[in-house]
Design a protein around this motif. Structure first.
Motif, PDB file in Angstrom:
ATOM      1  N   GLN A  22      36.067  25.910  23.553  1.00 25.50           N
ATOM      2  CA  GLN A  22      34.798  26.637  23.630  1.00 25.50           C
ATOM      3  C   GLN A  22      35.004  28.081  24.107  1.00 25.50           C
ATOM      4  OE1 GLN A  22      31.770  25.090  22.791  1.00 25.50           O
ATOM      5  NE2 GLN A  22      33.180  23.537  22.039  1.00 25.50           N
ATOM      6  N   GLN A  48      40.314  23.803  17.459  1.00 27.48           N
ATOM      7  CA  GLN A  48      38.900  24.018  17.110  1.00 27.48           C
ATOM      8  C   GLN A  48      37.948  23.462  18.157  1.00 27.48           C
ATOM      9  OE1 GLN A  48      39.138  21.622  13.446  1.00 27.48           O
ATOM     10  NE2 GLN A  48      37.399  20.443  14.215  1.00 27.48           N
ATOM     11  N   CYS A  66      36.350  27.542  16.157  1.00 24.17           N
ATOM     12  CA  CYS A  66      36.027  27.686  17.589  1.00 24.17           C
ATOM     13  C   CYS A  66      34.683  28.415  17.665  1.00 24.17           C
ATOM     14  CB  CYS A  66      37.095  28.502  18.302  1.00 24.17           C
ATOM     15  SG  CYS A  66      38.677  27.678  18.456  1.00 24.17           S
ATOM     16  N   GLY A  71      39.166  21.036  25.360  1.00 20.93           N
ATOM     17  CA  GLY A  71      37.918  21.158  24.602  1.00 20.93           C
ATOM     18  C   GLY A  71      36.723  20.603  25.361  1.00 20.93           C
TER      19      GLY A  71
END
Length: 238
Positions: free
Chosen positions: A153, A150, A174, A127
């Motif tokens: 990117q 989540q 996301c 992330g």
């Protein structure tokens, strides 16, 4: 491979910044490349018998693309995280079970391909890669997609041909995710999060080869919303 042939490759690479030596059965990352740390931008050593990368890989500070598909790599050194300009890292068809935490330092990375390894979970720390557009984790041994997903990117996330039976609803959060591939897994229709259909940006959801008929997706809440996004995207490219 003979020294003269390698020398010829090195001389060419000195001029071009590109070193490509594929399908030659070499057993290790060529030590001679250390002479080119200041200008080497692209390395492709696919189709060899390399089992490990040396810590000195961290010296290639100009490298933008590293391709090591179809080798025998079982682990990666922490020093890989020093490659601050690296944009493409391709390690398909190796024997990786985990990734070093230092991979989260590859701030320029746009594409990470890990298809055909032995990963059993979503690698942590990805992330932090704010520019990562593509993450390919197909053909691994992943059983579930955790809530931490989540944080990614990515624009495209490929989980095809794993053993996934559950997907965290937070995958809908996301922020840039447009393409989600989950073909040939172990998903029941009830395991497909409604959030992907109702709350996400996903405009291509691939679910063929799971434990339900794809046409039954239309019975789920939010299917019409998803189809509007799908159709709008399709129009854009026709």
């Amino acid at each position: 491979m003979g020294n003269s042939a390698l020398k010829s490759h090195l001389e060419t690479s000195q001029k071009t910044g590109v070193f490509q030596l594929t399908g030659k059965g070499i057993p290790e990352f060529p030590e001679e490349l250390q002479r080119l740390t200041s200008n080497l931008r692209t390395v492709d050593l696919s189709g060899n018998k390399i089992e490990a990368l040396p810590p000195s890989i961290g010296n290639f500070l100009q490298m933008k693309s590293l391709t090591l598909n179809a080798n025998r790599i079982t682990s990666l050194p922490a020093e890989l995280g020093k490659l601050k300009k690296l944009e493409t890292l391709s390690l398909n068809q190796n024997q990786l079970r985990s990734l070093p935490g230092s991979l989260s330092q590859l701030k320029a990375l746009r594409s990470l391909s890990l298809s055909g390894n032995l990963l059993s979970e979503l690698p942590p720390g990805l992330g932090a890669l704010r520019h990562l557009d593509l993450l390919d984790l197909s053909h691994n041994k992943i059983h579930s997609i955790p809530p931490e997903v989540q944080e990614l990117q990515v624009i495209e996330l490929n989980f095809n041909q794993n053993q996934i039976s559950s997907v965290a609803p937070s995958i809908a959060q996301c922020p840039r995710l447009k393409v989600l591939r989950l073909e040939e897994n172990c998903l029941e229709l009830s395991s497909v999060p409604h959030t992907v259909l109702t709350q996400s940006q996903v405009s291509l959801l691939s679910l063929e080869g799971n434990l339900f008929e794809v046409r039954n997706l239309r019975d789920l809440e939010g299917y019409e919303q998803y189809m509007e996004r799908f159709t709008a995207t399709k129009k854009k490219f026709t």
